[in-house]
Design a protein around this motif. Sequence first.
Motif, PDB file in Angstrom:
ATOM      1  N   TYR A  52      67.446  53.104  41.451  1.00  0.00           N
ATOM      2  CA  TYR A  52      66.602  52.620  42.532  1.00  0.00           C
ATOM      3  C   TYR A  52      66.154  53.795  43.389  1.00  0.00           C
ATOM      4  O   TYR A  52      66.940  54.700  43.677  1.00  0.00           O
ATOM      5  CB  TYR A  52      67.366  51.654  43.432  1.00  0.00           C
ATOM      6  CG  TYR A  52      67.872  50.421  42.748  1.00  0.00           C
ATOM      7  CD1 TYR A  52      69.125  50.401  42.148  1.00  0.00           C
ATOM      8  CD2 TYR A  52      67.105  49.253  42.723  1.00  0.00           C
ATOM      9  CE1 TYR A  52      69.597  49.258  41.523  1.00  0.00           C
ATOM     10  CE2 TYR A  52      67.575  48.105  42.105  1.00  0.00           C
ATOM     11  CZ  TYR A  52      68.821  48.120  41.503  1.00  0.00           C
ATOM     12  OH  TYR A  52      69.283  46.980  40.892  1.00  0.00           O
ATOM     13  N   CYS A  53      64.915  53.770  43.829  1.00  0.00           N
ATOM     14  CA  CYS A  53      64.505  54.724  44.844  1.00  0.00           C
ATOM     15  C   CYS A  53      64.558  54.038  46.202  1.00  0.00           C
ATOM     16  O   CYS A  53      64.420  52.814  46.305  1.00  0.00           O
ATOM     17  CB  CYS A  53      63.131  55.314  44.563  1.00  0.00           C
ATOM     18  SG  CYS A  53      61.761  54.154  44.415  1.00  0.00           S
ATOM     19  N   ALA A  54      64.781  54.838  47.210  1.00  0.00           N
ATOM     20  CA  ALA A  54      64.964  54.302  48.548  1.00  0.00           C
ATOM     21  C   ALA A  54      64.446  55.289  49.586  1.00  0.00           C
ATOM     22  O   ALA A  54      64.251  56.475  49.283  1.00  0.00           O
ATOM     23  CB  ALA A  54      66.442  54.000  48.802  1.00  0.00           C
ATOM     24  N   ALA A  55      64.251  54.783  50.794  1.00  0.00           N
ATOM     25  CA  ALA A  55      63.770  55.632  51.878  1.00  0.00           C
ATOM     26  C   ALA A  55      64.458  55.236  53.181  1.00  0.00           C
ATOM     27  O   ALA A  55      64.826  54.071  53.380  1.00  0.00           O
ATOM     28  CB  ALA A  55      62.257  55.508  52.025  1.00  0.00           C
ATOM     29  N   VAL A  56      64.606  56.222  54.040  1.00  0.00           N
ATOM     30  CA  VAL A  56      65.175  55.981  55.361  1.00  0.00           C
ATOM     31  C   VAL A  56      64.537  56.955  56.344  1.00  0.00           C
ATOM     32  O   VAL A  56      64.316  58.126  56.008  1.00  0.00           O
ATOM     33  CB  VAL A  56      66.716  56.124  55.339  1.00  0.00           C
ATOM     34  CG1 VAL A  56      67.133  57.525  54.925  1.00  0.00           C
ATOM     35  CG2 VAL A  56      67.296  55.774  56.708  1.00  0.00           C
ATOM     36  N   GLY A  57      64.239  56.476  57.527  1.00  0.00           N
ATOM     37  CA  GLY A  57      63.716  57.360  58.550  1.00  0.00           C
ATOM     38  C   GLY A  57      64.796  58.336  59.006  1.00  0.00           C
ATOM     39  O   GLY A  57      65.954  57.946  59.163  1.00  0.00           O
ATOM     40  N   ILE A  58      64.424  59.572  59.186  1.00  0.00           N
ATOM     41  CA  ILE A  58      65.388  60.582  59.644  1.00  0.00           C
ATOM     42  C   ILE A  58      65.951  60.154  60.990  1.00  0.00           C
ATOM     43  O   ILE A  58      65.216  59.790  61.902  1.00  0.00           O
ATOM     44  CB  ILE A  58      64.716  61.957  59.720  1.00  0.00           C
ATOM     45  CG1 ILE A  58      64.377  62.449  58.299  1.00  0.00           C
ATOM     46  CG2 ILE A  58      65.620  62.960  60.429  1.00  0.00           C
ATOM     47  CD1 ILE A  58      63.623  63.743  58.263  1.00  0.00           C
ATOM     48  N   GLY A  59      67.269  60.207  61.102  1.00  0.00           N
ATOM     49  CA  GLY A  59      67.944  59.770  62.311  1.00  0.00           C
ATOM     50  C   GLY A  59      68.524  58.383  62.200  1.00  0.00           C
ATOM     51  O   GLY A  59      69.328  57.974  63.034  1.00  0.00           O
ATOM     52  N   TYR A  60      68.137  57.675  61.163  1.00  0.00           N
ATOM     53  CA  TYR A  60      68.696  56.356  60.906  1.00  0.00           C
ATOM     54  C   TYR A  60      69.816  56.491  59.879  1.00  0.00           C
ATOM     55  O   TYR A  60      69.785  57.359  59.012  1.00  0.00           O
ATOM     56  CB  TYR A  60      67.620  55.400  60.406  1.00  0.00           C
ATOM     57  CG  TYR A  60      66.630  55.041  61.471  1.00  0.00           C
ATOM     58  CD1 TYR A  60      65.526  55.852  61.726  1.00  0.00           C
ATOM     59  CD2 TYR A  60      66.780  53.898  62.243  1.00  0.00           C
ATOM     60  CE1 TYR A  60      64.610  55.536  62.707  1.00  0.00           C
ATOM     61  CE2 TYR A  60      65.869  53.563  63.229  1.00  0.00           C
ATOM     62  CZ  TYR A  60      64.790  54.391  63.454  1.00  0.00           C
ATOM     63  OH  TYR A  60      63.890  54.074  64.437  1.00  0.00           O
ATOM     64  N   LEU A  71      63.675  60.582  54.729  1.00  0.00           N
ATOM     65  CA  LEU A  71      64.404  60.998  53.546  1.00  0.00           C
ATOM     66  C   LEU A  71      64.098  59.995  52.447  1.00  0.00           C
ATOM     67  O   LEU A  71      64.072  58.786  52.700  1.00  0.00           O
ATOM     68  CB  LEU A  71      65.911  61.002  53.791  1.00  0.00           C
ATOM     69  CG  LEU A  71      66.490  62.014  54.775  1.00  0.00           C
ATOM     70  CD1 LEU A  71      67.981  61.775  54.936  1.00  0.00           C
ATOM     71  CD2 LEU A  71      66.227  63.432  54.295  1.00  0.00           C
ATOM     72  N   LEU A  72      63.883  60.486  51.252  1.00  0.00           N
ATOM     73  CA  LEU A  72      63.761  59.621  50.098  1.00  0.00           C
ATOM     74  C   LEU A  72      64.878  59.971  49.130  1.00  0.00           C
ATOM     75  O   LEU A  72      65.324  61.119  49.080  1.00  0.00           O
ATOM     76  CB  LEU A  72      62.408  59.771  49.414  1.00  0.00           C
ATOM     77  CG  LEU A  72      61.277  58.915  50.016  1.00  0.00           C
ATOM     78  CD1 LEU A  72      60.821  59.450  51.365  1.00  0.00           C
ATOM     79  CD2 LEU A  72      60.118  58.796  49.049  1.00  0.00           C
ATOM     80  N   LEU A 100      66.088  63.712  49.198  1.00  0.00           N
ATOM     81  CA  LEU A 100      65.114  64.758  49.452  1.00  0.00           C
ATOM     82  C   LEU A 100      64.464  64.504  50.802  1.00  0.00           C
ATOM     83  O   LEU A 100      64.104  63.370  51.109  1.00  0.00           O
ATOM     84  CB  LEU A 100      64.068  64.729  48.328  1.00  0.00           C
ATOM     85  CG  LEU A 100      62.838  65.589  48.419  1.00  0.00           C
ATOM     86  CD1 LEU A 100      62.419  66.016  47.016  1.00  0.00           C
ATOM     87  CD2 LEU A 100      61.680  64.857  49.067  1.00  0.00           C
ATOM     88  N   SER A 101      64.362  65.569  51.585  1.00  0.00           N
ATOM     89  CA  SER A 101      63.611  65.484  52.826  1.00  0.00           C
ATOM     90  C   SER A 101      62.138  65.655  52.496  1.00  0.00           C
ATOM     91  O   SER A 101      61.751  66.687  51.945  1.00  0.00           O
ATOM     92  CB  SER A 101      64.062  66.568  53.796  1.00  0.00           C
ATOM     93  OG  SER A 101      63.158  66.659  54.879  1.00  0.00           O
ATOM     94  N   TRP A 102      61.340  64.664  52.831  1.00  0.00           N
ATOM     95  CA  TRP A 102      59.935  64.732  52.444  1.00  0.00           C
ATOM     96  C   TRP A 102      59.228  65.908  53.103  1.00  0.00           C
ATOM     97  O   TRP A 102      58.391  66.557  52.491  1.00  0.00           O
ATOM     98  CB  TRP A 102      59.226  63.434  52.798  1.00  0.00           C
ATOM     99  CG  TRP A 102      57.904  63.337  52.114  1.00  0.00           C
ATOM    100  CD1 TRP A 102      56.680  63.667  52.624  1.00  0.00           C
ATOM    101  CD2 TRP A 102      57.685  62.920  50.765  1.00  0.00           C
ATOM    102  NE1 TRP A 102      55.711  63.482  51.681  1.00  0.00           N
ATOM    103  CE2 TRP A 102      56.303  63.022  50.529  1.00  0.00           C
ATOM    104  CE3 TRP A 102      58.507  62.484  49.743  1.00  0.00           C
ATOM    105  CZ2 TRP A 102      55.740  62.682  49.312  1.00  0.00           C
ATOM    106  CZ3 TRP A 102      57.950  62.142  48.528  1.00  0.00           C
ATOM    107  CH2 TRP A 102      56.576  62.249  48.326  1.00  0.00           C
ATOM    108  N   SER A 103      59.569  66.203  54.336  1.00  0.00           N
ATOM    109  CA  SER A 103      58.841  67.260  55.040  1.00  0.00           C
ATOM    110  C   SER A 103      59.264  68.649  54.577  1.00  0.00           C
ATOM    111  O   SER A 103      58.426  69.523  54.362  1.00  0.00           O
ATOM    112  CB  SER A 103      59.053  67.137  56.549  1.00  0.00           C
ATOM    113  OG  SER A 103      60.428  67.220  56.862  1.00  0.00           O
ATOM    114  N   SER A 104      60.560  68.872  54.416  1.00  0.00           N
ATOM    115  CA  SER A 104      61.037  70.209  54.088  1.00  0.00           C
ATOM    116  C   SER A 104      61.269  70.420  52.599  1.00  0.00           C
ATOM    117  O   SER A 104      61.298  71.555  52.130  1.00  0.00           O
ATOM    118  CB  SER A 104      62.338  70.506  54.824  1.00  0.00           C
ATOM    119  OG  SER A 104      63.400  69.716  54.313  1.00  0.00           O
ATOM    120  N   GLY A 105      61.472  69.334  51.873  1.00  0.00           N
ATOM    121  CA  GLY A 105      61.801  69.447  50.455  1.00  0.00           C
ATOM    122  C   GLY A 105      63.255  69.759  50.187  1.00  0.00           C
ATOM    123  O   GLY A 105      63.650  69.921  49.027  1.00  0.00           O
ATOM    124  N   SER A 106      64.064  69.838  51.223  1.00  0.00           N
ATOM    125  CA  SER A 106      65.483  70.116  50.997  1.00  0.00           C
ATOM    126  C   SER A 106      66.124  68.950  50.270  1.00  0.00           C
ATOM    127  O   SER A 106      65.737  67.795  50.439  1.00  0.00           O
ATOM    128  CB  SER A 106      66.194  70.392  52.316  1.00  0.00           C
ATOM    129  OG  SER A 106      66.133  69.266  53.152  1.00  0.00           O
TER     130      SER A 106
END
Length: 118
Positions: free
Chosen positions: A94-102, A32-33, A50-56
């Motif tokens: 700020y932009c940020a990122a997290v692995g799905i499930g974290y 997720l970003l 935003l989910s990078w893979s699905s775009g949701s």
Amino acid sequence: VQLQASGGGSVQAGGSLRLSCVASGRTFNSYLLGWFRQGPGKEREFVASLSWSSGSTYYEDSVKGRFTIFRDSAKTTMYLQMNSLKPEDAAVYYCAAVGIGYSKWNYWGQGTQVTVSS
């Protein structure tokens, strides 16, 4: 993971800005970003994700209908289109990122300042 945010500036109330966040260091299909902001004297708050893979996408209530988060997968860049800006939107974004499930956003870019004058 490296995140590089840009696009901040000064606008009058009602104006628009587009923030960019270039993501690098890995593929982001399981990430997720998102965008966060911190106004003067305030705690950092969530804006959109935003989910990078699905775009949701998901938005904080106060920005729904005014802000749009989207990505350009080819450029591994995430954007935040901000329309109808209000003085209360002024903050460092700020932009940020997290692995799905974290549960904790653990990658952060540097901030970009958004100033909105009334």
